[in-house]
Design an enzyme around this catalytic site. Sequence first.
Site, short mmCIF file in Angstrom:
data_model
loop_
_atom_site.label_atom_id
_atom_site.label_comp_id
_atom_site.label_asym_id
_atom_site.label_seq_id
_atom_site.Cartn_x
_atom_site.Cartn_y
_atom_site.Cartn_z
N HIS A 37 -4.00 -34.36 7.53
CA HIS A 37 -4.04 -33.27 8.51
C HIS A 37 -2.63 -32.83 8.92
O HIS A 37 -2.40 -32.44 10.07
CB HIS A 37 -4.87 -33.67 9.74
CG HIS A 37 -6.34 -33.69 9.46
ND1 HIS A 37 -7.20 -32.68 9.79
CD2 HIS A 37 -7.10 -34.61 8.80
CE1 HIS A 37 -8.43 -32.97 9.39
NE2 HIS A 37 -8.40 -34.14 8.77
N SER A 129 -12.16 -32.69 -3.39
CA SER A 129 -11.89 -31.25 -3.50
C SER A 129 -12.50 -30.58 -4.71
O SER A 129 -11.83 -29.85 -5.45
CB SER A 129 -10.39 -30.97 -3.48
OG SER A 129 -9.92 -31.06 -2.19
N SER A 131 -14.37 -28.18 -4.38
CA SER A 131 -14.34 -26.74 -4.08
C SER A 131 -12.99 -26.13 -4.47
O SER A 131 -12.95 -25.03 -5.02
CB SER A 131 -14.68 -26.46 -2.61
OG SER A 131 -13.78 -27.10 -1.75
N ASP A 175 -5.34 -28.76 -0.72
CA ASP A 175 -6.24 -28.99 -1.86
C ASP A 175 -5.92 -28.05 -3.01
O ASP A 175 -5.80 -28.47 -4.17
CB ASP A 175 -7.71 -28.80 -1.43
CG ASP A 175 -8.05 -29.65 -0.22
OD1 ASP A 175 -7.32 -30.62 0.05
OD2 ASP A 175 -9.03 -29.33 0.47
C1 GLA Z 1 -9.05 -31.22 3.76
C2 GLA Z 1 -8.43 -29.85 3.86
C3 GLA Z 1 -6.91 -29.91 3.63
C4 GLA Z 1 -6.25 -30.97 4.51
C5 GLA Z 1 -7.02 -32.28 4.45
C6 GLA Z 1 -6.55 -33.27 5.46
O1 GLA Z 1 -8.95 -31.72 2.46
O2 GLA Z 1 -9.03 -28.97 2.95
O3 GLA Z 1 -6.33 -28.64 3.83
O4 GLA Z 1 -6.12 -30.50 5.83
O5 GLA Z 1 -8.41 -32.11 4.66
O6 GLA Z 1 -5.23 -33.64 5.24
#
Ligand code: GLA
Length: 391
Positions: A37, A129, A131, A175
């Site tokens: 985050h 990820s 997506s 991501d």
């Molecule tokens: C998800 C979000 C990213 C990032 C992470 C946490 O993967 O898509 O943009 O904020 O959480 O680090």
Amino acid sequence: MSTALQQTLEKKFAETFGREPAVVSHAPGRIEVLGNHTDYNEGYVLSAAINCGTFFALAPRDDGLVRLVAGDIMDETTFPAAAPERSDEHSWSNYVKGSLAGLNALVGAPERGFDAMFLGNVPLGSGLSSSAALETSAILAMARARGAEISPLDVALVGQKAEHEFAGVKCGLLDQATSVFGEQDHLVMSDFRTREFKSVAFPSDVCFLMCNTHAKHALVDGAYNERRECCERAARFFATALDHPVSALRDVSWDEWLAHRAEMPELDARRSAHPIGENGRVLAGVEMLRSGDVEAFGNLMFESHDSSRNYFENSCPELDTVVDAAKAIPGVLGARLSGGGFGGSAVVLVRTRDAEAAAAAIRHAYAHKHGDRCDTRAVVCSDGARIVKAS
Ligand code: GLA
């Protein structure tokens, strides 16, 4: 990258559309290794593209329509290429529609549509990820098909915009950027203020285990957006409390947080501790990797997880079980949650020679505690998104 998967996609494409795809792209999923985050707080992240991802195949049509097929469930939807709109009925299509809308905004609406199908092997909802892999593979293929040159950074930004506007998640750029900038045998070191993405060599005798808890990964439920608002509020507090400019939590040091935390609402103080601490850990971690101190690097991953658990509260009992079990397993150097949190996967750094035994021990500990399955898979740092076929 899986060639067998690409072949399956091309076969299904030919059966469905009666012709070969003109363009095929591939984009990987990602793991987040340090820096949780921090991306939307203009901070730093160490991450890696991994050896599973999504293939996206397309062939232009003569009319202005897009016929899009999800190759795994063979569901399909048709919509105008110049004006894609969100759909609740085919929610899986929103990542592609959002990507197309963003591409249209960047390079202009197309006159011709296309037939397209995608197929991937990133486990859905696991925090790897899938997506972003779909968005970046779709953007690359769609841009190539219309001869548009767009920069790797723009590919990532268009994908992020699709998440914001079509999936309702106010995610950072991590991501999509990792999926684009990944490099084999390297981590990606991202600076989300300057948008510089560098490769950091990763030792060859250690690897990552992804441990998918199958606990609900509820980003779209609003928990993610709520954390983001909390960080933005805390940044506004520090902007008034500190005597230097603060436009994001990136500008606040750990010592400043310690000095001012008692003056802030308690919740904002706790939440902001996490990205502030994570930024410091990423910078320290890069130095540790450069000097070959992989043990110290692993400890930072454990610290990162503690910070998630105590300050940001984006862990959950299932993720804690994996991390706690990993601490006691020979050969394990570090472990933490990876990505948004609230479920999904934990990433475990382990000596390669101990990886198999460590994976079995984690699965065992998890089943013992939760009476349920935790899937483990070893992943390696891989190359980012690219076109794999263009006629
Ligand atoms: C998800 C979000 C990213 C990032 C992470 C946490 O993967 O898509 O943009 O904020 O959480 O680090």
